[in-house]
Design a protein around this motif. Sequence first.
Motif, PDB file in Angstrom:
ATOM      1  N   PRO A 162       0.843  -1.200   0.000  1.00 24.00           N
ATOM      2  CA  PRO A 162       0.000   0.000   0.000  1.00 24.00           C
ATOM      3  C   PRO A 162       0.880   1.253   0.000  1.00 24.00           C
ATOM      4  N   PRO A 183      -4.113  -3.355   3.528  1.00 19.17           N
ATOM      5  CA  PRO A 183      -4.568  -4.654   3.014  1.00 19.17           C
ATOM      6  C   PRO A 183      -5.703  -5.208   3.881  1.00 19.17           C
ATOM      7  N   LEU A 228      -5.941 -13.307  -1.738  1.00 19.09           N
ATOM      8  CA  LEU A 228      -5.189 -12.134  -1.280  1.00 19.09           C
ATOM      9  C   LEU A 228      -4.786 -12.432   0.158  1.00 19.09           C
ATOM     10  N   PRO A 242      -2.766 -11.043   3.386  1.00 16.90           N
ATOM     11  CA  PRO A 242      -2.025  -9.903   3.943  1.00 16.90           C
ATOM     12  C   PRO A 242      -0.789 -10.358   4.699  1.00 16.90           C
ATOM     13  N   GLU A 248       2.070  -5.326   3.370  1.00 14.14           N
ATOM     14  CA  GLU A 248       2.247  -6.048   2.101  1.00 14.14           C
ATOM     15  C   GLU A 248       1.062  -6.970   1.858  1.00 14.14           C
ATOM     16  N   LEU A 249       0.842  -7.245   0.582  1.00  7.95           N
ATOM     17  CA  LEU A 249      -0.246  -8.137   0.188  1.00  7.95           C
ATOM     18  C   LEU A 249       0.300  -9.097  -0.857  1.00  7.95           C
ATOM     19  N   LEU A 259      -6.709  -1.916  -4.212  1.00  2.56           N
ATOM     20  CA  LEU A 259      -5.402  -2.468  -4.584  1.00  2.56           C
ATOM     21  C   LEU A 259      -4.828  -1.867  -5.875  1.00  2.56           C
ATOM     22  N   TYR A 301      -2.056   0.415  -5.195  1.00  2.33           N
ATOM     23  CA  TYR A 301      -0.875  -0.105  -4.493  1.00  2.33           C
ATOM     24  C   TYR A 301       0.331  -0.100  -5.436  1.00  2.33           C
TER      25      TYR A 301
END
Length: 357
Positions: free
Chosen positions: A214, A221, A237, A239, A244-245, A279, A282
């Motif tokens: 992000p 996330p 997805l 996290p 971070e994802l 997202l 991101y």
Amino acid sequence: MTNLAVVGGGVIGLATAWRVARTGRSVTLYDPEPARGGASWLAGGMLAPVTEAWPGEEDVLRLGEESLKRWPGFAGDLREEGVDPGLAGHGTLVVAFDSADAGHLDILAGHLHSLGRAAARLTGRAAKRLEPGLGSVRSGLHVPGDLAVDNRKLLQALYDACARRNVRFRRERVEELPAADAVVLAAGAWTGRLHPLLADAVRPLKGEILRLKPRRGCLPPPSHTVRAVVEGRPIYLVPRGDSELVLGATQYEAGFDQAVTARGVRELLEGAERVFPALTEYELTETAAGLRAGSRDALPYLGELDGGVFAATGHHRNGLLMAPVTADAVVAWLEGDEPPEGTAAASPARLHQKEHV
Ligand code: GLY
């Protein structure tokens, strides 16, 4: 059997080497780059057997559930070694966009209840209350007991735990099986090259996966692992905290090709945008492709192939999930103990049966 050679330094090889070294045996692990590369390095890290298994894969589910039960103890033992396995208990939220998806969630919910696992069907609105960043979902299924693990933290933790237990690392590619009292083959998609019985039984299953971060001002996330099927393609997805994802994953057969395709990236991003629209703002920090060790029936091959040579491979989509049960099975084989529940179905003896396709 007093000394063990493990071929492969991914999650299965490292977990096995560490668990066996704890019993006092001498262990040597062969891998040109242990704890780096391979499918384990790219994994999403979901420890979620029910939402990952397909209908009809009852043996896979049983083995996955058995391993999930072992995960907290496995992680606790790693912590006792002074290392952090990166285990998170944030649960899974599976979302549905249409009535077919919603029907699938009903089946999953029934399955989870029959296993005694908590699972709650949610309206679209309730799913959004749980995960405010979701797109327009029709309904959801919340599975609070699912775990997730930060794959890269875990690999480092296992490597360090092995080093503490005096596992010797030989940074080389194995062409011929090493001399040892027992040898465990855990080289993922490449294991088929190490033993004739596995030659046609283990095949590479390509998967592309993305990592995103992000940027300032972006919605963080999701706080759960979120899964969905978009345009018939499953995505997830996962996290890694707020920073971070991990977005995965494609799945198709392309031999040993590990190129990231534009199509793979597009499909993942398009799917993820429907699930979690924020997202798109991101930063895309990593695109990668890896090879899962596919088996013929999605169950791994766990057991003796011949005189002291054991298979611990073919974990398909479930390597991280099944690491504890696999490592405990190897310890049981060497100690002459009863192996963990669910492992008998995964015996490579099934490769001798004609009907096994
Ligand atoms: N277990 C997730 C995957 O294989 O993509």
